[in-house]
Design an enzyme around this catalytic site. Structure first.
Site, short mmCIF file in Angstrom:
data_model
loop_
_atom_site.label_atom_id
_atom_site.label_comp_id
_atom_site.label_asym_id
_atom_site.label_seq_id
_atom_site.Cartn_x
_atom_site.Cartn_y
_atom_site.Cartn_z
N LYS A 275 33.37 65.33 52.73
CA LYS A 275 33.02 64.32 53.74
C LYS A 275 34.15 63.35 54.13
O LYS A 275 34.88 63.64 55.06
CB LYS A 275 31.76 63.57 53.31
CG LYS A 275 30.52 64.49 53.33
CD LYS A 275 29.22 63.75 53.46
CE LYS A 275 28.11 64.67 53.93
NZ LYS A 275 27.32 65.28 52.86
N PHE B 269 20.96 67.49 46.55
CA PHE B 269 21.47 68.27 47.69
C PHE B 269 22.92 68.66 47.41
O PHE B 269 23.75 67.79 47.12
CB PHE B 269 21.40 67.47 49.00
CG PHE B 269 21.91 68.29 50.17
CD1 PHE B 269 21.09 69.24 50.77
CD2 PHE B 269 23.20 68.13 50.63
CE1 PHE B 269 21.57 70.03 51.82
CE2 PHE B 269 23.69 68.91 51.69
CZ PHE B 269 22.87 69.85 52.28
N ASP C 9 28.97 65.87 41.81
CA ASP C 9 29.08 66.07 43.25
C ASP C 9 29.18 64.69 43.89
O ASP C 9 28.17 64.00 44.04
CB ASP C 9 27.86 66.85 43.75
CG ASP C 9 27.84 67.02 45.27
OD1 ASP C 9 28.62 66.35 45.96
OD2 ASP C 9 27.00 67.82 45.75
C1 LIG Z 1 26.99 66.71 52.54
C2 LIG Z 1 26.86 67.07 51.13
C3 LIG Z 1 27.16 68.37 50.67
C4 LIG Z 1 27.50 69.50 51.61
O1 LIG Z 1 28.67 69.28 52.34
P1 LIG Z 1 28.96 70.21 53.63
O2 LIG Z 1 30.33 69.75 54.06
O3 LIG Z 1 27.88 69.91 54.63
O4 LIG Z 1 28.94 71.62 53.20
C5 LIG Z 1 27.07 68.62 49.32
N1 LIG Z 1 26.72 67.65 48.45
C6 LIG Z 1 26.43 66.39 48.85
C7 LIG Z 1 26.06 65.37 47.83
C8 LIG Z 1 26.47 66.07 50.20
O5 LIG Z 1 26.13 64.84 50.59
#
Ligand SMILES: *Cc1c(COP(=O)(O)O)cnc(C)c1O
Length: 394
Positions: free
Chosen positions: A245, A129, A216
């Site tokens: 986050k 994701f 990520d």
């Molecule tokens: C939450 C998340 C995203 C996206 O972040 P947003 O602030 O919702 O755009 C991307 N990568 C990972 C691994 C995430 O947990």
């Protein structure tokens, strides 16, 4: 509240919160809850953290926004702090995780084009994701997230997660690969922890082929797993790192960090953001990192995570519905044998906020300041509702 003026993007639970403190939240009827999901891994310092509130109020009364037409002191300071903390070299600030990943994808493409690779391609994983913008949803390994948004952004090659051989094979066949983009632990995908040598091997393949390793760590970073970064468990460094986050504890901020060859890719005019790195968000980000350091929250997350996982194992180990309990620090997944989204409402009824991802994985991302009492409450409540759920399904 009943409203029909919001786009129907969310399936929301029937509760509205008015205030919080630490791991506690209170709804508009005065009911108390323990938050074991922290606004999806965002409020790592807990709700209404006094240092965050103080910085926010002070900075809001001084200066909120000037734009990137000018130098921003707080942005420069936070960039230095993040680089010292993570071992990276420079930073681009955005307002969300998806935007941080968009930045990483643009770095990889420009890096490729600068090196005369005409159709730069990025290797991404199944069950990953990376966000909901067009490029990041295209990078995401989930059909449900793609559905209806075709044509997807091209230039991504998908491989199974935790399979370095699949990446090695691509290295032999494809000449257009410029980067690998991975979560060191998959969050939305179900708290999937790769084998201990996976990231090492991927790092090696990237080095041998001149590819960027882009991690990520939007969910796994910033002390969540018991280290500053999940990559630190493996002693490897990425070329590009994305954070968001927990960085603002709820104030929108994202960051894309670069190291080595990736630091010199962007030149003036290549990328930008109106709000990105504004004084308010960066002052808060600075306070978040300061508190994490002062209170040694990486170590806290490691110890409390072990305590919570052990408590869950002691209560739920051997349960007929349980497949596995897995986690690193306070990034924990409890996988059941059957889809279990109903547990979310059952937990809510008992005053506990949890999440279920990948259909059958209860996801826990509690604040890193969690204590014994909350660990006991989470364990007992989960055990109770899983038993109830089990009885309902007989
Ligand atoms: C939450 C998340 C995203 C996206 O972040 P947003 O602030 O919702 O755009 C991307 N990568 C990972 C691994 C995430 O947990």
């Amino acid at each position: 509240m009943v409203t029909n003026s919001l786009m129907a993007t969310y399936r929301q639970l029937p509760v509205t919160f008015s205030h919080g403190k630490g791991l506690r939240l209170w709804d508009t009827a005065g009911q108390e809850y323990i938050d074991a999901i922290s606004g999806v891994g965002v409020c790592n310092l807990g709700h209404a953290h006094p240092a965050v509130t103080e910085t926010l109020c002070k900075q809001a009364s001084k200066l909120i926004h000037t734009s990137n037409l000018y130098h921003i002191e707080h942005q420069e300071k936070l960039a230095d702090t993040l680089c010292t903390t993570t071992g990276m070299s420079n930073v681009f600030f955005s307002n969300s995780g998806a935007e941080a990943n968009e930045t990483a994808i643009k770095v990889a493409r420009l890096y490729g084009n600068n090196n005369k690779i005409k159709t730069p391609t990025i290797i991404v994983a199944e069950q990953s994701f990376h966000g909901r913008t067009l490029a990041t949803l295209s990078a995401t390994g989930n059909r449900k997230i793609h559905a209806g948004f075709e044509p997807l952004v091209g230039g991504f090659l998908r491989v199974p997660y935790n399979d370095s051989d699949a990446i090695e094979q691509i290295a032999h066949r494809h000449k257009n690969v410029v980067a690998v983009l991975l979560e060191p632990i998959q969050g939305e995908g179900g708290i999937n922890i790769p084998s201990s040598d996976y990231l090492h091997k991927v790092r090696e393949i990237c080095d041998q082929n001149g590819w960027l390793l882009m991690l990520d760590e939007i969910q796994s970073g910033l002390c969540r797993t018991g280290e500053w970064l999940a990559a630190d468990h493996h002693g490897i460094k990425p070329d590009v790192l994305t954070l968001a986050k927990a960085l603002g504890n709820g104030i929108p901020i994202g960051a894309c960090l670069a190291k080595g060859v990736a630091t010199e890719v962007f030149q003036p005019g290549n990328h930008g953001s109106t709000y990105g790195g504004n004084p308010l968000a960066c002052a808060v980000g600075q306070t978040v990192i300061d508190v994490m350091k002062e209170q040694n929250l990486a170590q806290q997350a490691q110890q409390r995570g072990l305590q919570l996982q052990n408590a869950l194992q002691a209560q739920l180990g051997g349960h007929p519905l349980l497949k596995t309990i897995r986690g690193k620090g306070l990034m924990i997944g409890i996988e059941l044998n059957i889809p279990c989204a109903e547990l979310i409402q059952m937990a809510l009824n008992k005053g506990l906020l949890i999440n279920v991802t990948a259909d059958s994985v209860i996801r826990l991302l509690p604040s890193l300041i969690i204590e014994d009492e909350e660990i006991n409450f989470i364990t007992e409540t989960l055990t109770f509702i899983i038993n109830e759920f089990s009885n309902n399904h007989h």
